[in-house]
Design a protein around this motif. Sequence first.
Motif, mmCIF file in Angstrom:
data_model
loop_
_atom_site.group_PDB
_atom_site.id
_atom_site.type_symbol
_atom_site.label_atom_id
_atom_site.label_comp_id
_atom_site.label_asym_id
_atom_site.label_seq_id
_atom_site.Cartn_x
_atom_site.Cartn_y
_atom_site.Cartn_z
ATOM 1 N N GLU A 181 0.830 -1.209 0.000
ATOM 2 C CA GLU A 181 0.000 0.000 0.000
ATOM 3 C C GLU A 181 0.863 1.257 0.000
ATOM 4 N N LYS A 182 1.956 1.227 0.756
ATOM 5 C CA LYS A 182 2.870 2.376 0.780
ATOM 6 C C LYS A 182 3.507 2.587 -0.586
ATOM 7 N N TRP A 183 3.885 1.476 -1.244
ATOM 8 C CA TRP A 183 4.499 1.597 -2.570
ATOM 9 C C TRP A 183 3.515 2.234 -3.542
ATOM 10 N N LEU A 184 2.271 1.791 -3.513
ATOM 11 C CA LEU A 184 1.259 2.339 -4.419
ATOM 12 C C LEU A 184 0.997 3.822 -4.164
ATOM 13 N N SER A 185 1.064 4.227 -2.907
ATOM 14 C CA SER A 185 0.781 5.626 -2.569
ATOM 15 C C SER A 185 1.945 6.570 -2.862
ATOM 16 N N THR A 186 3.133 6.004 -3.069
ATOM 17 C CA THR A 186 4.318 6.842 -3.290
ATOM 18 C C THR A 186 4.952 6.652 -4.662
ATOM 19 N N ASN A 187 4.340 5.809 -5.496
ATOM 20 C CA ASN A 187 4.900 5.547 -6.822
ATOM 21 C C ASN A 187 3.826 5.628 -7.904
ATOM 22 N N THR A 188 4.254 5.930 -9.106
ATOM 23 C CA THR A 188 3.389 5.863 -10.279
ATOM 24 C C THR A 188 3.932 4.764 -11.193
ATOM 25 N N PHE A 189 3.096 4.287 -12.096
ATOM 26 C CA PHE A 189 3.549 3.252 -13.032
ATOM 27 C C PHE A 189 2.821 3.414 -14.359
ATOM 28 N N GLU A 190 3.457 2.932 -15.422
ATOM 29 C CA GLU A 190 2.894 3.036 -16.766
ATOM 30 C C GLU A 190 2.288 1.721 -17.242
ATOM 31 N N ASN A 191 2.510 0.659 -16.517
ATOM 32 C CA ASN A 191 1.995 -0.653 -16.929
ATOM 33 C C ASN A 191 0.470 -0.675 -16.902
#
Length: 211
Positions: A181-191
């Motif tokens: 959850e922390k990764w999702l809240s602090t990162n963006t992705f293009e996939n």
Amino acid sequence: MAKKKLKWYVVWKGVKTGVFDSWSECQAQIAGYTGAQYKSFESLSEAEKAYNKGASDYIGKGSVKSSTGKAKVSRNNIIWDSIAVDAAASSASKLMEYRGVFTKSKKEIFRSEAYYGGTNNIGEFLAIVHALALSKAKGYNGPIYTDSKTAMSWVKKKKANTKFDAQLADPAIKELIDRAEKWLSTNTFENHLLKWETESWGEIPADFGRK
């Protein structure tokens, strides 16, 4: 040399709708879009006519039907240059694990330990985030397939909406969920996250084969 016949693609539901003259343009509008509606045509005039008439006159016509009458999705729609993820949770052992593979070759990219007390949805969620984080680290922006709509919705909300009993489960599961959850809240992705159409394509390539 005979010129290759050009196809036209109509998108009735997608990121953008309209008539497109290449599969790559069409694919950009439908990849990861829930409920996308599209079809190819042999001529521009036919495509424009279909777009104006609407999807109901074309979707499912000429498609292969399942025993329930639902139109199957052609395997031609699979994007083989991709990653597929899956999870397995045993009701007997109460163990949960997940993994990711290259869709075409089924070569395993990552595999978790087996954790006590996790659910299949938790495993699917963790598998997707693991694949996203690994993809970002490696500079890969291709699609990721999952057969779990629930896990896809959790990733979209950046929150695992689970009610599993953390007190009875391996503490590592709660730590993994918090980290994801922390990764999702602090990162963006293009996939693009894509739904694997199990009813039409069979089991997802990352399936553990324990059914």
